[in-house]
Design a protein around this motif. Sequence first.
Motif, short mmCIF file in Angstrom:
data_model
loop_
_atom_site.label_atom_id
_atom_site.label_comp_id
_atom_site.label_asym_id
_atom_site.label_seq_id
_atom_site.Cartn_x
_atom_site.Cartn_y
_atom_site.Cartn_z
N LEU A 198 0.83 -1.21 0.00
CA LEU A 198 0.00 0.00 0.00
C LEU A 198 0.86 1.26 0.00
N ARG A 199 1.95 1.25 0.78
CA ARG A 199 2.81 2.42 0.83
C ARG A 199 3.52 2.64 -0.50
N VAL A 200 4.01 1.56 -1.10
CA VAL A 200 4.68 1.67 -2.39
C VAL A 200 3.72 2.20 -3.45
N GLU A 201 2.50 1.71 -3.42
CA GLU A 201 1.50 2.18 -4.38
C GLU A 201 1.16 3.66 -4.16
N ARG A 202 1.03 4.07 -2.90
CA ARG A 202 0.72 5.46 -2.59
C ARG A 202 1.86 6.38 -3.02
N VAL A 203 3.09 5.98 -2.75
CA VAL A 203 4.25 6.80 -3.14
C VAL A 203 4.34 6.89 -4.66
N ALA A 204 4.08 5.79 -5.34
CA ALA A 204 4.12 5.80 -6.81
C ALA A 204 3.07 6.75 -7.37
N ARG A 205 1.89 6.75 -6.76
CA ARG A 205 0.83 7.62 -7.22
C ARG A 205 1.12 9.09 -6.90
N GLU A 206 1.49 9.37 -5.64
CA GLU A 206 1.63 10.75 -5.20
C GLU A 206 2.93 11.40 -5.67
N LYS A 207 4.05 10.75 -5.44
CA LYS A 207 5.33 11.39 -5.73
C LYS A 207 5.79 11.19 -7.16
N LEU A 208 5.50 10.04 -7.73
CA LEU A 208 5.98 9.74 -9.08
C LEU A 208 4.93 10.01 -10.15
N GLY A 209 3.69 10.25 -9.74
CA GLY A 209 2.63 10.54 -10.70
C GLY A 209 2.25 9.33 -11.53
N MET A 210 2.43 8.14 -11.01
CA MET A 210 2.08 6.94 -11.76
C MET A 210 0.61 6.62 -11.53
N ARG A 211 0.04 5.86 -12.43
CA ARG A 211 -1.35 5.45 -12.28
C ARG A 211 -1.50 4.02 -12.78
N MET A 212 -2.61 3.42 -12.42
CA MET A 212 -2.86 2.03 -12.82
C MET A 212 -3.11 1.96 -14.32
N ALA A 213 -2.57 0.96 -14.95
CA ALA A 213 -2.76 0.80 -16.40
C ALA A 213 -4.10 0.12 -16.64
N GLY A 214 -4.86 0.70 -17.55
CA GLY A 214 -6.14 0.14 -17.92
C GLY A 214 -6.20 -0.02 -19.43
N PRO A 215 -7.23 -0.67 -19.94
CA PRO A 215 -7.32 -0.87 -21.38
C PRO A 215 -7.47 0.44 -22.15
N ASP A 216 -8.01 1.48 -21.51
CA ASP A 216 -8.19 2.75 -22.22
C ASP A 216 -6.88 3.49 -22.45
N ILE A 217 -5.84 3.21 -21.64
CA ILE A 217 -4.57 3.92 -21.83
C ILE A 217 -3.45 2.99 -22.31
N THR A 218 -3.77 1.74 -22.56
CA THR A 218 -2.77 0.78 -23.01
C THR A 218 -2.63 0.88 -24.52
N VAL A 219 -1.40 0.97 -24.98
CA VAL A 219 -1.11 1.03 -26.41
C VAL A 219 -0.32 -0.22 -26.77
N TYR A 220 -0.83 -0.97 -27.73
CA TYR A 220 -0.15 -2.18 -28.18
C TYR A 220 0.63 -1.85 -29.44
N VAL A 221 1.89 -2.18 -29.47
CA VAL A 221 2.75 -1.89 -30.61
C VAL A 221 3.16 -3.21 -31.22
N SER A 222 3.01 -3.29 -32.53
CA SER A 222 3.45 -4.51 -33.20
C SER A 222 4.60 -4.16 -34.14
N ASP A 223 5.52 -5.05 -34.27
CA ASP A 223 6.68 -4.85 -35.13
C ASP A 223 6.30 -5.31 -36.54
N ALA A 224 6.43 -4.43 -37.52
CA ALA A 224 6.05 -4.76 -38.90
C ALA A 224 6.91 -5.88 -39.45
N ARG A 225 8.18 -5.90 -39.08
CA ARG A 225 9.07 -6.95 -39.59
C ARG A 225 8.67 -8.31 -39.04
#
Length: 98
Positions: free
Chosen positions: A61-88
């Motif tokens: 819980l503390r690691v998650e709170r610090v990541a959110r508050e101090k580092l500005g991180m957020r949980m990844a969801g399908p709306d912000i996930t970008v899938y990249v495929s390699d053309a080769r």
Amino acid sequence: MMRLSVLLLIALVASGLYLVRTSYESRRLFVEIERARNDEKQLLADEKRLDAERQAQATHLRVERVAREKLGMRMAGPDITVYVSDARSASSASGALR
């Protein structure tokens, strides 16, 4: 006879001085051992305290709170996930299927 008495007196004084010196040295070493034992107890107590603090700091819980508050991180969801495929890789995979 007088020489023997003087020689024995010198031996007696020397042994007495040696006894006093060894007694003093043994007391000094005993005090040093006790100080080392007290230092050991203090270091063990500090180690336990620091280990408890480390465990308290590393809770999920503390690691998650610090990541959110101090580092500005957020949980990844399908709306912000970008899938990249390699053309080769895609073209070599489709070429392998033919």
